[in-house]
Design an enzyme around this catalytic site. Structure first.
Site, PDB file in Angstrom:
ATOM      1  N   SER A  40      -4.173  -7.610  -1.591  1.00 16.80           N
ATOM      2  CA  SER A  40      -5.279  -6.711  -1.266  1.00 16.80           C
ATOM      3  C   SER A  40      -6.066  -6.353  -2.536  1.00 16.80           C
ATOM      4  CB  SER A  40      -4.725  -5.446  -0.609  1.00 16.80           C
ATOM      5  OG  SER A  40      -3.786  -4.846  -1.488  1.00 16.80           O
ATOM      6  N   CYS A  50      -7.175 -13.991   5.105  1.00 18.81           N
ATOM      7  CA  CYS A  50      -8.212 -13.508   4.187  1.00 18.81           C
ATOM      8  C   CYS A  50      -9.530 -14.184   4.476  1.00 18.81           C
ATOM      9  CB  CYS A  50      -7.805 -13.759   2.747  1.00 18.81           C
ATOM     10  SG  CYS A  50      -7.699 -15.503   2.388  1.00 18.81           S
TER      11      CYS A  50
HETATM   12  P1  NAD Z   1      -0.568  -6.528  -0.795  1.00 21.04           P
HETATM   13  O1  NAD Z   1      -1.632  -6.304  -1.798  1.00 21.04           O
HETATM   14  O2  NAD Z   1       0.029  -5.356  -0.117  1.00 21.04           O
HETATM   15  O3  NAD Z   1       0.668  -7.326  -1.462  1.00 21.04           O
HETATM   16  C1  NAD Z   1       0.473  -8.502  -2.214  1.00 21.04           C
HETATM   17  C2  NAD Z   1       1.603  -8.633  -3.223  1.00 21.04           C
HETATM   18  O4  NAD Z   1       1.546  -7.527  -4.115  1.00 21.04           O
HETATM   19  C3  NAD Z   1       2.980  -8.631  -2.598  1.00 21.04           C
HETATM   20  O5  NAD Z   1       3.776  -9.581  -3.258  1.00 21.04           O
HETATM   21  C4  NAD Z   1       3.480  -7.209  -2.827  1.00 21.04           C
HETATM   22  O6  NAD Z   1       4.874  -7.140  -2.981  1.00 21.04           O
HETATM   23  C5  NAD Z   1       2.782  -6.816  -4.112  1.00 21.04           C
HETATM   24  N1  NAD Z   1       2.468  -5.384  -4.178  1.00 21.04           N
HETATM   25  C6  NAD Z   1       2.191  -4.562  -3.143  1.00 21.04           C
HETATM   26  N2  NAD Z   1       1.943  -3.315  -3.598  1.00 21.04           N
HETATM   27  C7  NAD Z   1       2.051  -3.354  -4.938  1.00 21.04           C
HETATM   28  C8  NAD Z   1       1.913  -2.372  -5.970  1.00 21.04           C
HETATM   29  N3  NAD Z   1       1.587  -1.108  -5.696  1.00 21.04           N
HETATM   30  N4  NAD Z   1       2.090  -2.758  -7.244  1.00 21.04           N
HETATM   31  C9  NAD Z   1       2.409  -4.041  -7.536  1.00 21.04           C
HETATM   32  N5  NAD Z   1       2.564  -5.000  -6.590  1.00 21.04           N
HETATM   33  C10 NAD Z   1       2.383  -4.670  -5.309  1.00 21.04           C
HETATM   34  O7  NAD Z   1      -1.155  -7.573   0.265  1.00 21.04           O
HETATM   35  P2  NAD Z   1      -0.496  -8.054   1.622  1.00 21.04           P
HETATM   36  O8  NAD Z   1      -0.579  -6.946   2.622  1.00 21.04           O
HETATM   37  O9  NAD Z   1       0.798  -8.699   1.390  1.00 21.04           O
HETATM   38  O10 NAD Z   1      -1.513  -9.214   2.029  1.00 21.04           O
HETATM   39  C11 NAD Z   1      -2.718  -8.978   2.719  1.00 21.04           C
HETATM   40  C12 NAD Z   1      -3.878  -8.874   1.754  1.00 21.04           C
HETATM   41  O11 NAD Z   1      -3.979 -10.075   0.978  1.00 21.04           O
HETATM   42  C13 NAD Z   1      -5.208  -8.743   2.455  1.00 21.04           C
HETATM   43  O12 NAD Z   1      -5.981  -7.798   1.766  1.00 21.04           O
HETATM   44  C14 NAD Z   1      -5.819 -10.134   2.348  1.00 21.04           C
HETATM   45  O13 NAD Z   1      -7.230 -10.186   2.389  1.00 21.04           O
HETATM   46  C15 NAD Z   1      -5.324 -10.544   1.010  1.00 21.04           C
HETATM   47  N6  NAD Z   1      -5.364 -11.987   0.872  1.00 21.04           N
HETATM   48  C16 NAD Z   1      -6.346 -12.515   0.106  1.00 21.04           C
HETATM   49  C17 NAD Z   1      -6.454 -13.881  -0.020  1.00 21.04           C
HETATM   50  C18 NAD Z   1      -7.539 -14.479  -0.864  1.00 21.04           C
HETATM   51  O14 NAD Z   1      -7.519 -15.678  -1.040  1.00 21.04           O
HETATM   52  N7  NAD Z   1      -8.472 -13.717  -1.407  1.00 21.04           N
HETATM   53  C19 NAD Z   1      -5.530 -14.711   0.623  1.00 21.04           C
HETATM   54  C20 NAD Z   1      -4.519 -14.132   1.396  1.00 21.04           C
HETATM   55  C21 NAD Z   1      -4.450 -12.761   1.511  1.00 21.04           C
END
Ligand code: NAD
Length: 502
Positions: A229, A284
Site C-alpha cells: 500500500s 493493484c
Molecule cells: P501492505 O502495505 O499492508 O503490506 C505489504 C507488505 O508490507 C507486507 O509484506 C506487510 O507485511 C508489510 N507491512 C505492512 N505494514 C507494515 C508496516 N507498518 N511497516 C513495515 N511493513 C509493513 O499491503 P497489502 O495489504 O499486503 O497489499 C495490498 C496493497 O498492495 C494495495 O494497496 C495494492 O494496491 C498494493 N499493490 C500494489 C502493486 C503495484 O504494483 N503497485 C501490486 C500489488 C499490490
C-alpha cells in the site's frame, strides 16, 4: 495444533529450527478457519537470513552465466510442472479462484523465462581504441544481498517480478512475503532447492513490521524491492534510502477506465466487469473507477449491472467466478464503503452484501457491488477500496475525464475504451499514469517490458522486471584499459596533465 500446520522461515537452504516468540494466524478465507500459524521473525532471524545470503552470494556472484542460466531453466521447468500446486496454495490462503491463481503463476513464470536470457541482458559495451592502445568497456555487476517485501494479493507473481532477475544477475535474496498467505513462498523455496540453486541464495523470512524494519536498516542488504500500500511504500522508500539502499517501492492504486461515447459498449461492459471484480477487486491493476463520457452512461451502467447479476461468488475451488476477500477485517472495511457511498449520495445499483455464496457460512464473503453517480470528493472515489466495488463517475467531455484521472494522486494503470484511434493516441500521450491500456482493461506489461506506476503508485526511479529490473539489480562499472603492444612498447613518460585522447 500440530507441527505440520506451522510455517517457518527458510534460511540457508533449510527450515529454521528455532522457536518463534510471535506467530500469526493464517486463514482459509473461504471457510473463515485458521489453517496454520506462521512464525513472525524477530530482527535476529532476519540477521540469520542476511548472513546466510551474504555467505552464499560470495560464490554465486562468481558462478558462470552458463551455470546460472542452467539453474534458471531448471527452476522454470519445476514451477511449470508444479503450477497447480502453487495455485492451490494461493487459493487456500488468498481466496482467489483457482483459474485466476493459475493465471497469476503463469504471469510470474514469464519473468522467470525473461531471466533465463540473462547472458544477453548483462552484455556490456566495448569501445576499441579510444586512445592509442586504450580500450573502454562497461560491465554490470550484482549488488550482493537484496530484500524483497511483497503484499498479500499476488503471493507468487509479485515476488517473481523480482527474484528471478535478482538471482540470475548474481545476487542473493531475502524474501519477506505477506504474513497473510505465506505458504506459496515455501513451495517456491523448495522449487529453487530442486533446481540446484546453492543454499542461501534464496531465503524466506516471514513476519511483519519488525522483520521489514530490520531488512530496511541492515547494512548488508544493498537493495529493497517493495510492493504494497502507498503509506507503507512511502515509509519503506524513505527508510531504506536513508540507510543508503537502492529502493523501488510500488504502492497502491486507483485505476480509471475511461469510456468514450463511441466505444463498443458491450466490450466495455465485459471489460469493466472482468477488471473490476476479478480477484474480488484485490488487484493493484483492478479498475475501480469507471469514467463514462456522456451520453452513454445509462446504457453502459445497465449492461454492467446485467453482467454483475450473473457472477457467482463462492469458494475458489468450486468453479465460482469470484472468491472471498482475504480477511474478515478487510471484508468488513470494504463493506463499510457501501454505507459511506450511499450516505454521500451515490446510487448503489448492485449491493454485494448478503450475497448467497457457494461456500462455508463463515467465509469472508462480499458480492460484487456497483455504484453510479459517484463524485470525486466521495470516499468511494478517493480511497483505494481494494475490493469488489466499482464506481461510475459520469463526466461531460473527454477533457473532464482526462483531468479527473490526472488530478488523482495515484498513477498505476488506466484504460481508454474508444473506436477513435486519434482520441486513444491523445490519451496515451496526455495521461499521467505509468501503464495504459487501449481497449485493454488491465494493461500489465509483459515481462520484457517494465511494470510500474507514476505518482503515489511508485517511490523510486526504477520499475519492475524488463530492462529496468536488470538495471535495478546490477550496478555499472566502466573499465579503461591499456595494453602495450609488445612490438612497439615504449615507456609512457611523465605527464601530470588531465588525461586526454591522442
Ligand atoms: P501492505 O502495505 O499492508 O503490506 C505489504 C507488505 O508490507 C507486507 O509484506 C506487510 O507485511 C508489510 N507491512 C505492512 N505494514 C507494515 C508496516 N507498518 N511497516 C513495515 N511493513 C509493513 O499491503 P497489502 O495489504 O499486503 O497489499 C495490498 C496493497 O498492495 C494495495 O494497496 C495494492 O494496491 C498494493 N499493490 C500494489 C502493486 C503495484 O504494483 N503497485 C501490486 C500489488 C499490490
Amino acid at each position: 495444533m500440530s507441527d505440520t500446520s506451522r510455517i517457518t522461515h527458510w534460511i540457508g537452504g533449510k527450515l529454521w529450527d528455532g522457536t518463534a516468540q510471535r506467530q500469526g494466524d493464517v486463514f482459509d478465507p473461504a471457510t473463515g478457519r485458521v489453517t496454520s500459524r506462521v512464525d513472525l521473525a524477530a530482527p535476529a532471524q532476519v540477521d540469520e537470513a542476511v548472513a546466510a545470503a551474504t555467505a552464499a552470494v560470495a560464490e554465486w556472484r562468481h558462478s558462470s552465466l552458463t551455470k546460472r542460466t542452467q539453474v534458471l531453466f531448471a527452476f522454470r521447468e519445476i514451477v511449470n510442472a508444479r503450477k497447480d500446486e502453487l495455485a492451490a496454495a494461493i487459493t487456500a490462503e488468498h481466496g482467489k479462484v483457482l483459474s485466476d491463481a493459475v493465471g497469476e503463476v503463469t504471469r510470474g513464470l514469464e519473468v522467470v523465462e525473461f531471466a533465463c536470457g540473462i547472458p544477453h541482458l548483462l552484455k556490456g559495451g566495448f569501445s576499441e581504441g579510444v586512445s592509442t592502445g586504450v580500450d573502454v568497456y562497461s560491465i554490470r555487476q550484482p549488488l550482493g544481498v537484496v530484500g524483497i517485501i511483497s503484499p498479500f494479493n499476488f503471493p507468487v507473481m509479485v515476488p517473481m517480478w523480482f527474484f528471478p532477475v535478482a538471482i540470475a544477475a548474481g545476487n542473493a535474496v531475502v524474501l519477506k512475503p505477506s504474513e497473510k498467505d505465506p505458504s506459496a513462498s515455501m513451495l517456491i523455496a523448495s522449487m529453487w532447492a530442486d533446481a540446484a540453486l546453492p543454499d542461501g541464495v534464496f531465503n524466506v523470512v516471514h513476519g511483519d513490521k519488525p522483520a521489514v524494519d530490520r531488512l530496511l536498516e541492515h547494512p548488508d542488504v544493498k537493495a529493497i524491492s517493495f510492493v504494497g500500500s502507498t503509506p507503507i511504500a512511502r515509509y519503506v522508500y524513505e527508510t531504506g534510502t536513508r540507510h543508503g539502499k537502492r529502493v523501488q517501492a510500488l504502492g497502491g492504486a486507483k485505476n480509471h477506465m475511461v469510456v468514450l461515447p463511441d466505444a463498443d459498449l458491450d466490450l466495455a461492459a465485459d471489460a469493466a466487469v472482468n477488471a473490476g471484480f476479478g480477484s474480488a477487486g484485490e488487484r493493484c491493476m483492478a479498475i475501480s473507477a469507471l469514467v463514462v463520457v456522456e451520453p452513454v452512461a445509462d446504457e453502459l451502467v445497465a449492461k454492467i449491472a446485467e453482467r454483475v447479476g450473473t457472477l457467482r461468488t463462492g469458494d475458489g475451488r468450486r468453479g465460482a467466478d469470484m472468491g472471498p476477500l482475504v480477511t474478515r477485517a478487510h471484508r468488513d472495511k470494504v463493506a463499510s464503503y457501501l454505507d459511506a457511498g450511499t450516505e454521500a449520495g451515490a446510487e448503489l445499483v448492485v449491493d454485494g452484501r448478503g450475497v448467497q455464496a457457494d461456500g462455508d457460512d463463515d467465509g469472508f464473503w462480499l458480492g460484487p457491488s456497483l455504484f453510479d453517480r459517484v463524485t470525486p470528493e466521495m470516499s468511494v472515489y478517493t480511497d483505494e477500496i481494494f475490493g469488489p466495488v466499482l464506481s461510475v463517475v459520469r463526466v461531460p467531455t473527454y477533457d473532464a475525464a482526462l483531468q479527473l484521472v490526472n488530478d488523482n494522486p495515484y498513477g498505476n494503470g488506466t484504460a481508454i475504451f474508444t473506436n477513435d484511434g486519434g482520441a486513444a493516441r491523445r490519451y496515451q500521450n496526455e495521461v499521467e499514469v505509468g501503464m495504459v491500456g487501449v481497449n485493454v482493461p488491465i494493461p500489465v506489461p509483459m515481462a520484457y517490458y517494465s511494470f510500474g506506476g507514476w505518482k503515489s503508485s511508485l517511490f523510486g526511479d526504477t520499475h519492475a522486471h524488463g530492462a529496468e529490473g536488470v538495471h535495478f539489480f546490477t550496478r555499472g562499472k566502466v573499465v579503461t584499459s591499456r595494453w602495450l603492444d609488445p612490438s612497439r612498447a615504449t615507456a609512457g613518460g611523465i605527464n601530470l596533465g588531465f588525461p586526454t585522447q591522442s
